[in-house]
Design a protein around this motif. Sequence first.
Motif, short mmCIF file in Angstrom:
data_model
loop_
_atom_site.label_atom_id
_atom_site.label_comp_id
_atom_site.label_asym_id
_atom_site.label_seq_id
_atom_site.Cartn_x
_atom_site.Cartn_y
_atom_site.Cartn_z
N UNK A 78 12.03 41.22 42.25
CA UNK A 78 10.58 41.15 42.36
C UNK A 78 10.17 41.88 43.63
N UNK A 79 9.07 42.64 43.52
CA UNK A 79 8.47 43.25 44.70
C UNK A 79 7.11 42.62 44.89
N UNK A 80 6.86 42.12 46.07
CA UNK A 80 5.58 41.48 46.39
C UNK A 80 4.87 42.26 47.48
N UNK A 115 2.46 42.02 50.86
CA UNK A 115 2.22 41.04 51.94
C UNK A 115 1.01 40.18 51.58
N UNK A 116 1.18 38.87 51.73
CA UNK A 116 0.09 37.95 51.46
C UNK A 116 0.06 37.39 50.05
N UNK A 117 0.82 38.01 49.13
CA UNK A 117 0.88 37.47 47.77
C UNK A 117 1.75 36.22 47.73
N UNK A 118 1.61 35.48 46.64
CA UNK A 118 2.42 34.28 46.45
C UNK A 118 3.22 34.42 45.17
N UNK A 119 4.32 33.68 45.10
CA UNK A 119 5.08 33.66 43.85
C UNK A 119 5.98 32.43 43.84
N UNK A 120 6.45 32.13 42.64
CA UNK A 120 7.39 31.03 42.45
C UNK A 120 8.70 31.57 41.88
N UNK A 180 5.64 37.42 53.47
CA UNK A 180 5.76 38.26 54.66
C UNK A 180 7.01 39.11 54.54
N UNK A 181 7.06 40.28 55.23
CA UNK A 181 8.27 41.12 55.16
C UNK A 181 9.54 40.38 55.56
N UNK A 182 9.42 39.38 56.44
CA UNK A 182 10.60 38.62 56.87
C UNK A 182 11.21 37.80 55.73
N UNK A 183 10.49 37.66 54.62
CA UNK A 183 11.01 36.93 53.47
C UNK A 183 11.73 37.84 52.48
N UNK A 184 11.83 39.11 52.81
CA UNK A 184 12.67 40.01 52.02
C UNK A 184 14.11 39.55 52.13
N UNK A 185 14.71 39.23 50.98
CA UNK A 185 16.05 38.64 51.01
C UNK A 185 16.54 38.48 49.58
N UNK A 186 17.77 38.01 49.45
CA UNK A 186 18.28 37.58 48.15
C UNK A 186 18.30 36.05 48.17
N UNK A 197 14.31 39.73 46.32
CA UNK A 197 12.88 39.81 46.61
C UNK A 197 12.62 40.80 47.73
N UNK A 198 11.67 41.69 47.50
CA UNK A 198 11.24 42.64 48.53
C UNK A 198 9.77 42.42 48.78
N UNK A 199 9.39 42.28 50.05
CA UNK A 199 7.98 42.12 50.42
C UNK A 199 7.56 43.36 51.22
N UNK A 200 6.58 44.08 50.67
CA UNK A 200 6.15 45.33 51.32
C UNK A 200 4.71 45.22 51.82
#
Lengths: 111, 115
Positions: free
Chosen positions: A11-13, A15-20, A82-88, A108-111
């Motif tokens: 998933x690519x999100x 910044x500021x979006x939400x997801x489950x 946030x970009x810091x939440x880019x992770x597996x 997950x990638x947060x851009x």
Amino acid sequence: NAGVTQTPKFRILKIGQSMTLQCAQDMNHNYMYWYRQDPGMGLKLIYYSVGAGITDKGEVPNGYNVSRSTTEDFPLRLELAAPSQTSVYFCASSPSAMEQFFGPGTRLTVL
Amino acid sequence: DQQVKQNSPSLSVQEGRISILNCDYTNSMFDYFLWYKKYPAEGPTFLISISSIKDKNEDGRFTVFLNKSAKHLSLHIVPSQPGDSAVYFCAASGGVTGGGNKLTFGTGTQLKVEL
């Protein structure tokens, strides 16, 4: 037995979006866990649950929320990505809090 | 504070030889230790474990040794096979004050078994 399943796989999100992130297990395990793995790092525990209706924080809970309304499901909610939440992200379950069975992960990638 | 440490990020071994992966821990409350294996794009899978009441546990080609006084454990793979190439994570669990419901993971060691 499907074991531990996770959706989505990627998933690519923005910044500021939400997801489950969804996690389900069909082994009737009481214990469930959410981890994140950053490059070159070990698994860091985000949240865990010892049974339906019971959750507790792990090592890195900030920016995440969980719920456990059934034994089978343990969704992880990201608010204000946030970009810091880019992770597996890995979900795991266990019958005894010892040997844990892991899902295939969500990248997950947060851009 | 890294309570479980794997100081070697990578290890290269020839096929048929012994692979030795090391792990150190600092929390004396840890009483159960596990090794997990992880292939790329997959979740970790359980490999072998050891309780603190033992100093050795074997399962086929895999043996885990525990030295409680040194707070050190090691995983031996004999003989090493190309399919063993993966990242190996050491993990530890403790009693109530040591986080008995949770595992603490090391940072992993990438094992490469060469032909």
